[in-house]
Structure formats: structure tokens, C-alpha cells
Scaffold this active site. Structure first.
Site, PDB file in Angstrom:
ATOM      1  N   LYS A  22     -11.706   7.762 -17.764  1.00 34.88           N
ATOM      2  CA  LYS A  22     -10.368   8.386 -17.655  1.00 34.88           C
ATOM      3  C   LYS A  22     -10.491   9.837 -17.215  1.00 34.88           C
ATOM      4  O   LYS A  22      -9.794  10.295 -16.313  1.00 34.88           O
ATOM      5  CB  LYS A  22      -9.676   8.316 -19.026  1.00 34.88           C
ATOM      6  CG  LYS A  22      -8.529   9.311 -19.204  1.00 34.88           C
ATOM      7  CD  LYS A  22      -7.948   9.296 -20.606  1.00 34.88           C
ATOM      8  CE  LYS A  22      -8.649  10.165 -21.608  1.00 34.88           C
ATOM      9  NZ  LYS A  22      -8.247  11.577 -21.671  1.00 34.88           N
ATOM     10  N   ASN A  23     -11.400  10.566 -17.871  1.00 36.96           N
ATOM     11  CA  ASN A  23     -11.470  12.010 -17.595  1.00 36.96           C
ATOM     12  C   ASN A  23     -12.064  12.328 -16.227  1.00 36.96           C
ATOM     13  O   ASN A  23     -11.856  13.415 -15.693  1.00 36.96           O
ATOM     14  CB  ASN A  23     -12.246  12.731 -18.704  1.00 36.96           C
ATOM     15  CG  ASN A  23     -11.436  12.798 -19.993  1.00 36.96           C
ATOM     16  OD1 ASN A  23     -10.256  12.469 -19.988  1.00 36.96           O
ATOM     17  ND2 ASN A  23     -12.065  13.220 -21.076  1.00 36.96           N
ATOM     18  N   CYS A 116      -1.361  21.245 -28.354  1.00 37.48           N
ATOM     19  CA  CYS A 116      -1.935  19.901 -28.399  1.00 37.48           C
ATOM     20  C   CYS A 116      -2.531  19.724 -29.788  1.00 37.48           C
ATOM     21  O   CYS A 116      -2.902  20.698 -30.438  1.00 37.48           O
ATOM     22  CB  CYS A 116      -2.997  19.838 -27.306  1.00 37.48           C
ATOM     23  SG  CYS A 116      -4.180  18.541 -27.434  1.00 37.48           S
ATOM     24  N   ARG A 121      -5.537  25.030 -26.591  1.00 33.66           N
ATOM     25  CA  ARG A 121      -5.859  24.633 -25.221  1.00 33.66           C
ATOM     26  C   ARG A 121      -5.153  25.479 -24.155  1.00 33.66           C
ATOM     27  O   ARG A 121      -4.327  24.969 -23.372  1.00 33.66           O
ATOM     28  CB  ARG A 121      -5.593  23.133 -25.031  1.00 33.66           C
ATOM     29  CG  ARG A 121      -6.365  22.308 -26.036  1.00 33.66           C
ATOM     30  CD  ARG A 121      -6.315  20.864 -25.761  1.00 33.66           C
ATOM     31  NE  ARG A 121      -7.088  20.464 -24.622  1.00 33.66           N
ATOM     32  CZ  ARG A 121      -7.144  19.215 -24.176  1.00 33.66           C
ATOM     33  NH1 ARG A 121      -6.459  18.273 -24.776  1.00 33.66           N
ATOM     34  NH2 ARG A 121      -7.884  18.907 -23.128  1.00 33.66           N
ATOM     35  N   ASP A 315     -15.889  14.988 -27.743  1.00 38.13           N
ATOM     36  CA  ASP A 315     -15.102  13.745 -27.716  1.00 38.13           C
ATOM     37  C   ASP A 315     -15.764  12.612 -28.493  1.00 38.13           C
ATOM     38  O   ASP A 315     -15.190  11.528 -28.614  1.00 38.13           O
ATOM     39  CB  ASP A 315     -14.846  13.301 -26.262  1.00 38.13           C
ATOM     40  CG  ASP A 315     -13.910  14.261 -25.537  1.00 38.13           C
ATOM     41  OD1 ASP A 315     -13.231  15.053 -26.199  1.00 38.13           O
ATOM     42  OD2 ASP A 315     -13.868  14.210 -24.285  1.00 38.13           O
ATOM     43  N   ARG A 407      -4.122   5.953 -25.007  1.00 36.24           N
ATOM     44  CA  ARG A 407      -4.251   6.946 -23.934  1.00 36.24           C
ATOM     45  C   ARG A 407      -5.671   6.947 -23.357  1.00 36.24           C
ATOM     46  O   ARG A 407      -5.874   7.392 -22.236  1.00 36.24           O
ATOM     47  CB  ARG A 407      -3.915   8.352 -24.466  1.00 36.24           C
ATOM     48  CG  ARG A 407      -2.435   8.570 -24.695  1.00 36.24           C
ATOM     49  CD  ARG A 407      -2.177  10.015 -25.044  1.00 36.24           C
ATOM     50  NE  ARG A 407      -3.031  10.877 -24.265  1.00 36.24           N
ATOM     51  CZ  ARG A 407      -3.802  11.848 -24.761  1.00 36.24           C
ATOM     52  NH1 ARG A 407      -3.826  12.104 -26.037  1.00 36.24           N
ATOM     53  NH2 ARG A 407      -4.549  12.571 -23.963  1.00 36.24           N
TER      54      ARG A 407
HETATM   55  N1  EPU Z   1     -10.343  27.095 -22.840  1.00 37.93           N
HETATM   56  C1  EPU Z   1      -9.842  28.368 -22.769  1.00 37.93           C
HETATM   57  N2  EPU Z   1      -9.135  28.728 -21.649  1.00 37.93           N
HETATM   58  C2  EPU Z   1      -8.934  27.867 -20.616  1.00 37.93           C
HETATM   59  C3  EPU Z   1      -9.460  26.572 -20.694  1.00 37.93           C
HETATM   60  C4  EPU Z   1     -10.167  26.212 -21.833  1.00 37.93           C
HETATM   61  O1  EPU Z   1     -10.015  29.180 -23.674  1.00 37.93           O
HETATM   62  O2  EPU Z   1      -8.295  28.248 -19.625  1.00 37.93           O
HETATM   63  C5  EPU Z   1     -11.104  26.695 -24.024  1.00 37.93           C
HETATM   64  C6  EPU Z   1     -10.478  25.492 -24.746  1.00 37.93           C
HETATM   65  O3  EPU Z   1      -9.457  25.897 -25.619  1.00 37.93           O
HETATM   66  C7  EPU Z   1     -11.677  24.891 -25.431  1.00 37.93           C
HETATM   67  C8  EPU Z   1     -12.794  25.130 -24.433  1.00 37.93           C
HETATM   68  O4  EPU Z   1     -12.348  26.200 -23.599  1.00 37.93           O
HETATM   69  O5  EPU Z   1     -11.969  25.614 -26.608  1.00 37.93           O
HETATM   70  C9  EPU Z   1     -13.142  23.942 -23.568  1.00 37.93           C
HETATM   71  O6  EPU Z   1     -11.952  23.350 -23.043  1.00 37.93           O
HETATM   72  P1  EPU Z   1     -11.952  22.607 -21.651  1.00 37.93           P
HETATM   73  O7  EPU Z   1     -11.109  23.403 -20.698  1.00 37.93           O
HETATM   74  O8  EPU Z   1     -13.338  22.314 -21.214  1.00 37.93           O
HETATM   75  O9  EPU Z   1     -11.173  21.255 -21.984  1.00 37.93           O
HETATM   76  P2  EPU Z   1     -10.295  20.457 -20.952  1.00 37.93           P
HETATM   77  O10 EPU Z   1     -10.886  20.572 -19.611  1.00 37.93           O
HETATM   78  O11 EPU Z   1      -8.866  20.798 -21.124  1.00 37.93           O
HETATM   79  C10 EPU Z   1     -11.590  18.190 -21.051  1.00 37.93           C
HETATM   80  C11 EPU Z   1     -11.308  16.785 -21.489  1.00 37.93           C
HETATM   81  C12 EPU Z   1     -11.220  16.719 -22.995  1.00 37.93           C
HETATM   82  C13 EPU Z   1     -12.545  17.220 -23.587  1.00 37.93           C
HETATM   83  C14 EPU Z   1     -12.825  18.645 -23.074  1.00 37.93           C
HETATM   84  C15 EPU Z   1     -14.163  19.195 -23.535  1.00 37.93           C
HETATM   85  C16 EPU Z   1      -9.999  15.830 -19.691  1.00 37.93           C
HETATM   86  C17 EPU Z   1      -8.696  15.295 -19.233  1.00 37.93           C
HETATM   87  N3  EPU Z   1     -10.039  16.324 -20.924  1.00 37.93           N
HETATM   88  O12 EPU Z   1     -10.477  18.968 -21.496  1.00 37.93           O
HETATM   89  O13 EPU Z   1     -11.065  15.345 -23.325  1.00 37.93           O
HETATM   90  O14 EPU Z   1     -12.483  17.237 -24.982  1.00 37.93           O
HETATM   91  O15 EPU Z   1     -12.809  18.642 -21.631  1.00 37.93           O
HETATM   92  O16 EPU Z   1     -15.190  18.371 -23.136  1.00 37.93           O
HETATM   93  O17 EPU Z   1     -10.981  15.792 -18.976  1.00 37.93           O
HETATM   94  C18 EPU Z   1     -10.373  13.523 -24.630  1.00 37.93           C
HETATM   95  O18 EPU Z   1     -10.708  12.778 -23.694  1.00 37.93           O
HETATM   96  O19 EPU Z   1     -10.094  13.090 -25.778  1.00 37.93           O
HETATM   97  C19 EPU Z   1     -10.304  14.963 -24.395  1.00 37.93           C
HETATM   98  C20 EPU Z   1      -9.597  15.781 -25.176  1.00 37.93           C
END
Ligand code: EPU
Length: 450
Positions: A22-23, A116, A121, A315, A407
Site C-alpha cells: 500500500k505504502n 492522526c 504528523r 509499522d 485500510r
Molecule cells: N515529520 C515531521 N515533519 C514532516 C514530516 C514528518 O516532523 O514534514 C515527522 C513525523 O511526525 C514522524 C517522522 O517525521 O515523527 C517520520 O514521519 P514520515 O514523514 O516518515 O511518515 P509518513 O511519510 O507520513 C509513512 C508511512 C507510515 C509509516 C511512516 C514511517 C505511508 C502512506 N505512510 O508515513 O505508514 O509509519 O512512513 O515509516 O507511506 C502505516 O502504514 O500504518 C503508516 C502509518
């Protein structure tokens, strides 16, 4: 709303095939916005988040069709640049349309994703990266309004790290946008997740010039145009890890196929220390391996800290916590990516787990058995942890609100039932009939069997 009713204590036997990720699929669907040529993605799981992304692409002027061959997307009306709150709020990955729309259409308006269940996030790093590529960004009525001066972004050297390490979707957004920028972009402190490497593979087959994806430094030489492509999504490493835990927690012997073992080394290392064997039987493609998984009788406690890839994935934290509730001793789990991601803790406690949370750390004191109870699914991975716990628990567990689980896991109950689990999907009112006697509180003093 649906619920799962699970009778614990069944051994599993047979083969589970891991679905596409999915991701990985979500930012790859958004990449269709970088071209007016058709894109075909194969092995995309049939999930609510994917349907929402298809809906969003439809609103952004794309035709988007699923058939037996995969999902076919083609961007047809490039005047649409608005990703509305109503769609983005259902799926945080909606933010990954921002980079592609901006890069190809010169401007974008994308509703800022809200909070969330697993944490705040923020998307500040995504915006910082796009600003470094020359975009002007303002916030209007809760929407991110971005514009590329002169209609085109320009390459830059960008540090993309944040307080919790690199950002996965932030890297996807900036890398995708940079493919069409004028000049060269270097992303430093890029996310190394396999989903980023797979996105880069797709973008390269569309004609992008990207090197270093999957490492902390990615270099992108901008091109004027991208073409269409066909691409098979990598298997889902989190679903695979969940299946490995399912075998371990039920003391079963399972085969897992299409298993991206190369992307799971941190999890496999922890499993080995716990006493769970993952024998790789066919590794001709280490992203689509066949593995046999079985556990020793007694599970050993371990320490786990979640980290960006290739560290232990956040995850899989909830699923490993479920497993460790039955280990022989005290385990320590620290969450370093989403420090509030512990919604499963009170629910596992309802099933008899002994958990002590201090901030971002939980001490898991192993117990002899878990006991079925009515519990509430809260976020996707917390729900997966509850399903695992329920399959090992004594008696019946009713997990409410399984739409969270839907999801990220396609028809999970059917697939687990196929290997011998006792798991039914009911609607909440039917499930309540099962839950009601379970939660009847007898007045104090009344004999238990009055
Ligand atoms: N963060 C910031 N600022 C930003 C972006 C992120 O401070 O602009 C922080 C976040 O709050 C967090 C850390 O950086 O503490 C990492 O977040 P990241 O941006 O890597 O998460 P994401 O890209 O929004 C994806 C996956 C998540 C998974 C995370 C970490 C998708 C759709 N989602 O989220 O998947 O947990 O990377 O590996 O790819 C799940 O599948 O259950 C899920 C939540």
C-alpha cells in the site's frame, strides 16, 4: 461498521501470500500526475486508501480504472489543481499529490492534512523541500497553496532530515517534484525505505534521471517531460512482518510467499532473538522470497527501538508488542518515529497483557496467557496487533471498528481463515450480541453463577 470475532488458540497451517505494498502504491499513483501519458501499476492491493487515492486523482483530472491487469491512470485535464479537505482528510498520503501537481502544472492547492491517531504528523519538511526547489508556499483557509515561479521548479541541494529522522512521504514528494525541475537536485538525509527505491524505479521507467534512491543521498537530474510506464509494485514488507508474527504468536508452522525478506532484516533479527525461525527456502528474488516460519516453544524477551529503514519499522511495533506479551520475561519497546503510537497498549491490557508505559517506552512483562475480551481497533497497525493477540488468546475476542485494519490489509480475515484461524467478520450490531454477555458487570456480592 464491521467487527471481527476471533476464537483464539488455533494453530495455523498452510501458505500466506504477501500482497503488493500500500505504502509503495500510494505515491506511485500520485506520480501519474507527472505526465499526460498512461501509467499502469500492477499488484496494487484493493484497499480503502487506494480507492481514496483513485478518487482524488479523478478530482485532479485523471481517468483511473482498475481491471484484472492492474490500475490504469492517465492525467487528462491538467487544469485541476485542488485536492480538497474532504478527500485528503480520509487519507494522509493525499499529501503526495502536492509535489507532482506543482511540478507538472506549475501550481497546486492541497488541503493540509489534519491530526492522526498515531501523532501530529506535520508536513513542514515536505514544504521546506518544495520551497528549496523554488516554490512559493502560503497557507489559505487550511489549504497549502504552492506556486512554481515561471511555471517550473528549479533543482537545489536540500537537507530533508527532521527531528525524528528522514520523512518517507516528504522524500517521495520532493523526489517526484524534482524529476521535472530545471537542473540537478540533491536530497540529503533522504528516507531509505524500500518504498522510496520502488518509486524511483517507476519514475526512472517514466524517463526520470535518479540515482541513489534507497540511500540517504538521492541525486535527480531534471528532465523536460516524463512518459507513461508499466510497473509492478513491491510486496508489502509490513504485511509480511505481520504474517511472520502471526505464525510465531500461534506457535504455528507457516509458509509465507512473495515475501520481501531483504526489506525485513531488522524484524527477522529480532524474531531470531525471540526464538522465531525464518528459513528462506527460495530467495532467487530477495524481494519475493518463500519463507518458512516457526517458533520455539518458549519465546525470549528482547529490546526493540523503532528507527527509520533499515532499522526496525514503526509499522511493526504493535504486532511485536502483541508477540512479546507472551515471552518469558521483560521486553522493552521504544518508539522513536511516532512517540505517541501506543493506542494498542490499553486494549492489549484488557486482554491480560502486562504493560507499563513511560513516555515513548513500554515495558512488556510476559504473561502465560492472554484472555479474549471486547476491544477497539484504533489505528491500522494497532488493529493488526490486536488480531494477533486475539488469535493467541484464550476464548473469544471481539475487535470493533475494523475499518482501520481494512485500510492496510486486504480481506485479512479470509486469508487468515484460509490457514486455519477462527475469525469472522460481523457487523457491529451482530457482534454486540456476542459482546453483551462478555461485558455484563455483576453487582458486587451477587454470586457468580446466580
Ligand atoms: N515529520 C515531521 N515533519 C514532516 C514530516 C514528518 O516532523 O514534514 C515527522 C513525523 O511526525 C514522524 C517522522 O517525521 O515523527 C517520520 O514521519 P514520515 O514523514 O516518515 O511518515 P509518513 O511519510 O507520513 C509513512 C508511512 C507510515 C509509516 C511512516 C514511517 C505511508 C502512506 N505512510 O508515513 O505508514 O509509519 O512512513 O515509516 O507511506 C502505516 O502504514 O500504518 C503508516 C502509518
Amino acid at each position: 461498521m464491521d467487527a471481527f470475532v476471533i476464537e483464539g488458540g488455533r494453530r495455523l497451517d498452510g501458505t500466506l501470500r504477501v500482497n503488493g505494498s500500500k505504502n509503495a502504491a500510494l505515491p506511485q499513483l500520485a506520480a501519474a500526475l507527472l505526465t499526460d501519458q498512461p501509467l499502469t501499476l500492477r499488484d496494487v492491493p484493493e484497499l480503502a486508501d487506494i480507492r481514496n487515492m483513485m478518487k482524488l486523482l479523478g478530482e485532479l483530472g485523471c481517468s483511473c480504472v482498475r481491471d484484472d491487469d492492474g490500475i490504469h491512470v492517465r492525467s487528462e485535464d491538467e487544469s485541476q489543481v485542488y485536492a480538497r479537505y474532504d478527500v485528503v482528510r480520509t487519507m494522509r498520503a493525499g499529501i503526495c499529490v502536492l509535489g507532482p501537481i506543482l511540478a507538472r502544472r506549475g501550481r497546486a492547492r492541497v488541503s493540509m492534512p489534519g491530526g492522526c491517531a498515531i501523532g501530529d504528523r506535520p508536513v513542514d519538511i515536505h514544504l521546506r523541500g518544495l520551497e528549496a526547489l523554488g516554490a512559493t508556499i502560503t497557507l489559505e483557509n487550511g489549504d497549502i497553496v504552492a506556486e512554481a515561479p515561471g511555471g517550473r521548479l528549479r533543482g537545489a541541494t536540500i537537507f530533508l532530515g527532521g527531528p525524528f529522522g528522514p520523512t518517507v512521504l516528504g522524500t517521495a514528494n520532493v523526489m517526484s517534484a524534482a524529476t521535472l525541475a530545471a537542473g540537478t537536485t540533491v536530497i540529503e538525509s533522504a528516507a531509505c525505505e524500500p518504498e522510496i527505491a520502488d518509486l524511483a524505479k517507476l519514475l526512472c521507467s517514466m524517463g526520470a534521471k535518479i540515482s541513489g534512491a534507497g540511500t540517504p543521498r538521492i541525486t535527480i537530474i531534471g528532465v523536460d517531460e516524463l512518459s507513461g510506464a508499466e510497473h509492478q509494485i513491491i510486496p508489502d514488507r509490513i504485511e509480511a512482518g505481520t504474517f511472520l508474527c502471526a505464525a510465531a504468536i500461534t506457535n504455528s508452522d507457516l509458509k509465507v510467499t512473495n515475501c520481501p525478506i531483504d526489506a525485513l532484516l531488522a524484524a527477522v533479527d529480532r524474531l531470531a532473538r525471540i526464538g522465531v525461525h525464518v528459513d528462506v527456502e527460495d530467495q532467487s528474488d530477495p524481494y519475493r522470497a518463500t519463507c518458512r516460519v516457526y517458533a520455539e516453544r518458549s519465546l525470549r524477551p528482547v529490546e526493540i527501538s523503532t528507527q527509520p529503514h533499515p532499522g526496525f519499522p514503526t509499522d511493526l511495533q504493535a504486532q511485536f508488542m502483541a508477540l512479546l506479551t507472551l515471552a518469558d520475561g521483560n521486553s522493552v519497546i521504544t518508539e522513536r518515529i511516532f512517540p505517541e503510537r501506543f493506542l494498542h497498549v490499553p486494549e492489549l491490557s484488557r486482554m491480560g497483557a502486562k504493560l507499563l508505559r513511560q513516555g515513548a517506552t513500554v515495558v512488556v512483562s510476559g504473561v502465560r496467557e492472554l484472555v479474549g475480551a471486547p476491544v477497539m481497533a484504533s489505528d491500522l497497525r494497532a488493529s493488526a496487533g490486536l488480531v494477533l493477540a486475539a488469535m493467541a488468546a484464550k476464548g473469544t475476542t471481539v475487535i470493533n471498528r475494523v475499518y482501520h485494519l481494512d485500510r492496510g490489509y486486504e480481506r485479512l480475515e479470509e486469508r487468515l481463515r484460509g490457514v486455519g484461524a477462527s475469525i469472522e467478520r460481523l457487523d457491529t450490531s451482530e457482534a454486540q450480541e456476542i459482546t453483551a454477555p462478555m461485558i455484563t458487570v455483576k453487582p458486587i456480592g451477587e454470586p457468580a453463577h446466580a
